[in-house]
Design an enzyme around this catalytic site. Structure first.
Site, PDB file in Angstrom:
ATOM      1  N   HIS A 314       0.782  -1.544   0.023  1.00  0.00           N
ATOM      2  CA  HIS A 314       0.356   0.130  -0.581  1.00  0.00           C
ATOM      3  C   HIS A 314       0.965   1.140  -0.079  1.00  0.00           C
ATOM      4  CE1 HIS A 314      -3.135   3.132   2.372  1.00  0.00           C
ATOM      5  NE2 HIS A 314      -3.894   2.479   1.979  1.00  0.00           N
ATOM      6  N   ASP A 391       3.177  -4.436   7.901  1.00  0.00           N
ATOM      7  CA  ASP A 391       2.301  -3.117   7.326  1.00  0.00           C
ATOM      8  C   ASP A 391       0.710  -4.520   8.022  1.00  0.00           C
ATOM      9  OD1 ASP A 391      -0.128  -2.508   7.117  1.00  0.00           O
ATOM     10  OD2 ASP A 391       1.036  -1.545   5.319  1.00  0.00           O
ATOM     11  N   GLN A 394      -4.342  -5.003   6.805  1.00  0.00           N
ATOM     12  CA  GLN A 394      -5.526  -6.592   6.806  1.00  0.00           C
ATOM     13  C   GLN A 394      -5.176  -7.695   6.894  1.00  0.00           C
ATOM     14  OE1 GLN A 394      -8.228  -5.769   4.610  1.00  0.00           O
ATOM     15  NE2 GLN A 394      -6.538  -3.039   3.503  1.00  0.00           N
ATOM     16  N   CYS A 556      -4.410   2.708  -3.663  1.00  0.00           N
ATOM     17  CA  CYS A 556      -4.007   2.823  -2.960  1.00  0.00           C
ATOM     18  C   CYS A 556      -2.416   2.640  -3.065  1.00  0.00           C
ATOM     19  CB  CYS A 556      -3.613   2.785  -1.486  1.00  0.00           C
ATOM     20  SG  CYS A 556      -4.833   4.581  -1.257  1.00  0.00           S
TER      21      CYS A 556
END
Ligand SMILES: Cc1ncc(COP(=O)(O)O)c(C=O)c1O
Length: 600
Positions: A314, A391, A394, A556
């Site tokens: 992202h 990250d 999600q 994104c």
């Protein structure tokens, strides 16, 4: 040059059609009547910038007294071709002066165009209008071609295609009566979750659109909805005990502080961190990654060092590192993706070297859904001496998350993607690293002492929480975590897998549809796809008219889309409160979209 469909006919049709679905169908139909634009006229100079899809527009000067202008244009998006047909009907065959005086805004209002085209489409429409007006000004010599930078007016052979009869059949004017049980073609879903009971906790899921379509919310990867319990916790905080935290001696301050710190403990327990000192409340994933980039990155990276990213990140896990690279002179290496939408682990291994100082990787791709093998990536990165940032935007909402099992150094995620309020997120950091890092933001709450000579930073985690923190959103997130834990993260994952499998099977035979991502077992609860010849924006608009909320765009993740050879895609993303019937509604609406928007 006669226009394809005269303006009075367009006005009359639009007045008659009050169902947005019918209007879209009609728009596509009149788009199909446009004259073809010769391929040699589809140049950079004739392209209209500002449109999401490709649009080319050129003008032809027709001699006469006075001379008039004919326009022709084309687009790769069927709905945009419809908008072009309207513009051509309004402008073609008029003198430049008439064009400049034409009340185009009034026409758009009469047709109520803005009510059913997206804001992006609307911007594109105005870009086309601007191009037409520019060409008119050019024709009357008000401006020079150089100044307008649009190329000169060019004569071109118009090829007129006879107006086609619509092959689309009669558009539906109102929502169909849904059968009590939608036949999904699948055996009974083996989900551990009682979805109907759970849905009663989410007031917004009972929404019905004005024209009777029930809301089908499939944009959960962007942001989830909140259960009554979280909404009530936020209201309770403001109604009964809200105050700033850590600062006052009064009882509201004490209560707020206790609740805020209880939320921190809820986060710690959810992700199995060693201590609450490792849990920093941030405004979201983006803010957490930026904190690491600014604090750890600026202090530890220099020219010659390398950051390894992946092509499926992202932008939030790309741009902060590009900014660090600009500041420090370090460079970025990219892990490629295989044809089956996995990270290329062989290539990843080869990218690692003593120069690698950081590996930043997403746990789950927000486009492909791919669940990345952190159990292989993190040990390999550590073996090369690199720090690892995950990250987890999600991942944290959808699966059990254990930062100790991952052995990650930093993990960032967002509250609004996991039932919590927007405005709050979490950065987990290994204490040993956080201890060595300078504070990123300076101000109140992050200090032990301030003198005229300088300051002493506060202990962890407050060193990284400058100013008044995100008090009530954090408390709401704590409640959301409690709710998720009651359901069980394993059950959340199991339910989403049922829905994803169903989506794959129902979407598989939709004409021209290609699923972008691996098999359901290898990915999170989403299905992202492209349909040949149809722009994702238009797909999402047709779905929206039927109450099905999905996301269209680059999500994104522009480098990933470039790699896929696409500018955009459509994503339906699920959560534990979605039902198999909703997935079937998605498939049915997609079939309608193909019928309405397909060129054939
Ligand atoms: C994988 C991933 N990373 C980062 C983000 C950014 O999250 P936020 O906007 O909450 O900071 C998102 C949001 O969609 C995401 O999906």
């Amino acid at each position: 040059m006669p226009v394809a469909v005269p303006l009075h006919e367009i006005r009359a049709e639009f007045t008659e059609l009050d169902d947005p679905n019918d209007r879209m169908t009609y728009l596509v139909e009149i788009g199909q009547t446009l004259p073809l634009l010769d391929p040699h006229l589809k140049t950079e100079a004739s392209r209209v910038l500002g449109c999401q899809s490709m649009v080319w527009l050129v003008a032809e000067e027709r001699p006469g007294d006075p001379p008039t202008l004919d326009f022709t244009a084309d687009s790769d998006a069927p709905m945009v071709r419809g908008l072009i047909a309207i513009l051509l009907a309004a402008y073609s065959g008029r003198t430049p002066q008439e064009i400049l005086a034409f009340p185009i805004e009034e026409l758009f209002q009469t047709l109520q165009l803005k009510q059913f085209i997206t804001p992006m489409r609307s911007n594109g429409l105005y870009s086309m209008v601007q191009r037409v007006q520019t060409l008119a000004k050019l024709a009357v010599g008000q401006q020079s071609a150089e100044k307008l930078a649009v190329g000169s007016l060019s004569l071109m052979p118009f090829k007129v295609r006879p107006r086609e009869e619509s092959g689309n059949g009669h558009p539906r004017r109102s929502p169909p009566a849904l059968p009590a049980t939608i036949v999904t073609g699948q055996p009974a879903a083996a989900s551990p979750i009682d979805v109907e009971a759970i849905r009663r906790d989410f007031p917004i899921l009972a929404t019905t659109l004005d024209d009777g379509w029930p809301l089908v919310y499939l944009d959960n990867a962007a942001s989830t909805q909140r259960p009554r319990q979280v909404i009530d916790a936020v209201v309770e905080a403001y109604e009964h005990y809200y105050s700033n935290v850590h600062r006052g001696g009064h009882h509201l301050a004490a209560e707020s502080t206790v609740r805020y710190e209880a939320a921190r403990e809820a986060v710690r327990a959810l992700i199995n961190a060693r201590s609450t000192t490792e849990i920093i409340f941030t405004p979201g994933t983006t803010a957490g990654i930026n904190l690491v980039a600014r604090s750890w990155g600026d202090a530890n990276l220099k020219a010659g060092d390398e950051i390894v990213l992946t092509l499926m990140e992202h932008h939030s896990n790309i741009v902060p590192w590009q900014q660090v690279a600009e500041r420090t002179g370090c460079s970025i290496r990219w892990t490629p993706i295989t044809a089956d939408y996995q990270l290329d682990l062989d290539a990843f291994q080869k990218l690692l070297s003593p120069r690698t100082k950081l590996v930043a990787v997403t746990a789950v791709s927000n486009v492909l859904g791919t669940i990345n093998p952190l159990d292989r990536i993190i040990p390999q990165a550590h073996a090369a001496g690199a720090v690892v940032l995950v990250d987890a935007a999600q991942a944290s909402p959808h699966e059990p998350l254990d930062v100790r099992a991952w052995d990650a150094d930093f993990v960032a995620f967002s509250g609004h993607k996991m039932l919590g309020p927007s405005g709050v997120g979490v950065l987990y950091g290994r204490e040993k690293l956080l201890d060595t890092m300078p504070p990123f933001l300076g101000g109140g709450s992050m200090i032990k002492q301030v003198t005229t000579e300088g300051f002493t930073p506060a202990d962890l985690p407050y060193k990284f929480e400058a100013g008044t923190p995100v008090i009530v959103p954090a408390i709401g997130l704590g409640k959301a975590i409690g709710y998720l834990q009651q359901i069980g993260m394993q059950s959340v994952r199991a339910h989403e897998l049922v829905l994803t499998r169903l989506a794959h099977s129902l979407l598989a035979d939709i004409k021209g549809l290609k699923i972008l991502g691996p098999a359901p077992e290898l990915k999170g609860g989403m299905v992202t796809f492209a349909i040949e010849g149809i722009h994702p924006d238009d797909i999402s608009k047709v779905l929206d008219v039927q109450g099905v909320a999905v996301r269209a765009g680059h999500h994104c993740a522009m480098p990933l889309h470039k790699h896929l050879g696409l500018s955009a895609s459509t994503r339906a993303s699920f959560y534990f409160y979605n039902t198999p019937e909703e997935v079937a509604r998605l498939a049915a609406a997609l079939r309608d979209a193909v019928r309405i928007l397909g060129r054939t």
